[in-house]
Scaffold this motif. Sequence first.
Motif, short mmCIF file in Angstrom:
data_model
loop_
_atom_site.label_atom_id
_atom_site.label_comp_id
_atom_site.label_asym_id
_atom_site.label_seq_id
_atom_site.Cartn_x
_atom_site.Cartn_y
_atom_site.Cartn_z
N THR A 117 56.12 -3.00 6.81
CA THR A 117 54.96 -2.31 7.38
C THR A 117 53.75 -2.43 6.48
O THR A 117 52.65 -2.79 6.93
N THR A 118 53.93 -2.16 5.20
CA THR A 118 52.79 -2.21 4.29
C THR A 118 52.38 -3.66 3.99
O THR A 118 51.21 -3.93 3.72
N ASP A 119 53.33 -4.60 4.03
CA ASP A 119 52.96 -6.01 3.91
C ASP A 119 52.03 -6.42 5.05
O ASP A 119 51.07 -7.17 4.86
N LEU A 120 52.32 -5.90 6.25
CA LEU A 120 51.46 -6.21 7.40
C LEU A 120 50.08 -5.59 7.20
O LEU A 120 49.05 -6.20 7.51
N PHE A 121 50.03 -4.36 6.66
CA PHE A 121 48.73 -3.73 6.35
C PHE A 121 47.90 -4.66 5.45
O PHE A 121 46.73 -4.93 5.72
N ALA A 122 48.53 -5.10 4.35
CA ALA A 122 47.81 -5.91 3.36
C ALA A 122 47.41 -7.26 3.94
O ALA A 122 46.30 -7.75 3.70
N LYS A 129 40.17 -7.23 12.10
CA LYS A 129 39.92 -6.40 13.28
C LYS A 129 41.21 -5.91 13.93
O LYS A 129 41.16 -5.26 14.98
N TRP A 130 42.35 -6.22 13.33
CA TRP A 130 43.64 -5.86 13.91
C TRP A 130 44.03 -4.45 13.51
O TRP A 130 43.94 -4.08 12.33
N ASN A 131 44.49 -3.65 14.47
CA ASN A 131 45.05 -2.33 14.17
C ASN A 131 46.50 -2.55 13.73
O ASN A 131 47.33 -3.00 14.52
N THR A 132 46.79 -2.21 12.51
CA THR A 132 48.04 -2.63 11.87
C THR A 132 49.25 -1.79 12.25
O THR A 132 50.39 -2.20 12.03
N VAL A 133 49.02 -0.61 12.78
CA VAL A 133 50.12 0.25 13.19
C VAL A 133 49.59 1.17 14.29
O VAL A 133 48.41 1.55 14.27
N ALA A 169 53.55 9.49 6.09
CA ALA A 169 54.55 8.64 5.43
C ALA A 169 54.03 7.22 5.24
O ALA A 169 54.23 6.60 4.18
N TYR A 170 53.36 6.67 6.27
CA TYR A 170 52.84 5.30 6.15
C TYR A 170 51.71 5.21 5.14
O TYR A 170 51.63 4.26 4.35
#
Length: 536
Positions: free
Chosen positions: A202-207, A215-219, A246-247
């Motif tokens: 999840t956090t890899d996708l954020f980064a 412009k992507w909403n990551t979660v 938590a995220y």
Amino acid sequence: MATEERLTVAPIVGPDDPRVFTDSGIEIKPLYTEEDLPEQLQLGEPGDFPYTRGVHREMYRKQQWTMRQYAGYASAKESNERYRYLLSRGGTGLSMAFDLPTQLGLDSDNPRCLGEVGRTGVAIDTIDDMRTAFDQIPLDQVSTSMTINAPASVLLCLYELVGEEQGVPSEKLRGTTQNDVLKEYIARGNYIYPPEPTMRLTTDLFAYCAENIPKWNTVSISGYHFREKGCSAVQEVAFTLSSGIAYVTAAIEAGLDVDTFAPRLAFFFNGHNNVFQEVAKFRAARRMWATIMKERFGAQNPKSMMLRFHTQTGGVTLTAQQPQNNIVRVALQGFAAVCGGTQSLHTNGFDEALALPTEEAAKIALRTQQIIAAESGATDTVDPFAGSYFIESLTDEIESRAYELIDKVDQLGGSKNAIEFITGEIDESAWGYQERYRIEQDIVVGVNSYVEEELKVPDLLRVDPESEREQVERLKAFKANRDQALVDTRLEELREAARGTDNLLPFIKQALKDRASMGEVCGAMQDVFGKYAPTF
């Protein structure tokens, strides 16, 4: 603790009790007056902290919400036809529904998938499938939401690859990956890996998105599924925001700056029939998140404090009996979401208690949104219920009760460690719903009141079983037409990265580009991370 003491679930008092409760146990007075207003109204201005009145100053006077109809079934080709149909009828965004195998990170040829391929959504196994799903749909002109969680990073990389093939730079891609696996452990069960590596993905996708797809909403932090499982409105707010906490915590612990990733967080709520509670719910959640981000996490960027959300009307509220009644339910739910300030909306087809929506049902659902936008007056002014004695009282009550639940989750170590507690709370709420319906304390028209003996079933969408065989054949041909040694190398490179600390998305993307399948990529990470098995 007794239900009445918890103040998050309606008590079961029988149909003869004169009191009226919302599903959250909030007793509704026969009359609200000025005395019921909070001593200090935390309204502010639209577009300003704490965003009670909306995240944009002019709201729908300037730009309407995205009309994003959830769709996908059978093959990528059939889903593409539905997507283009909805866009041609005035839809302004796409929302991909994936089949169960795809949601579980399994290829269509896996023996576990027999009978499930293409049933609840579209089957996406390969880059070829994703390319077909978006044939003739320019990715720089649409916003695409993908309801995908455990394999979210894989599907995002496939989407990015298709964008590159279309000549669309990644920085122009717009959309959302749901990417909220905490709610899978609690409410849906479509998980792959244990929580720890899942949070890493999840956090890899954020980064990755902060650097490559800004412009992507990551979660899309989802309360929708909690409500579908049976939670109350207060529980939906509390458990959704607890997941968000938590995220954010995990991302900060991974070394990310809060104001770098938080502006791309999005939320996903359910819309139910009690218009007033739903409007108050959305307003309370927005105010609470702004306060949490500012005071708990020290966010400085105003966009980090804005709770932007998508709403889907309540699937669990749809009835198989007298299904045309669902058109009215969906209209009420959509109206509540708009009055509550949603940024994006999906309205369900009236036949979805029986099957995936037909083309006609999908069009009626879209027309419902368009009528709300053009004819209801809900878009004419910002936060139209503001200042109402009833709404302001409900907003404060929901906020107060939701904070009590968040405190309990915090005491257990956060959502990741409170899965059993949250599940138990939702289960008790769901039982209460059923009991109140059973004894006719709560009325559902056509189910426990105004019942008709003759059941009329509308024409339904039926997925051709042959589509599964054809999907498996396409996948077989795909795997036969590639450099297997190169695929094996890429999958081993992904396993090695999973054993280390590097961001996994570049390795995922390269494997997919060199024609690894979605299931093979997820399987390679499972080789390292293991598979989650619930302990309760």
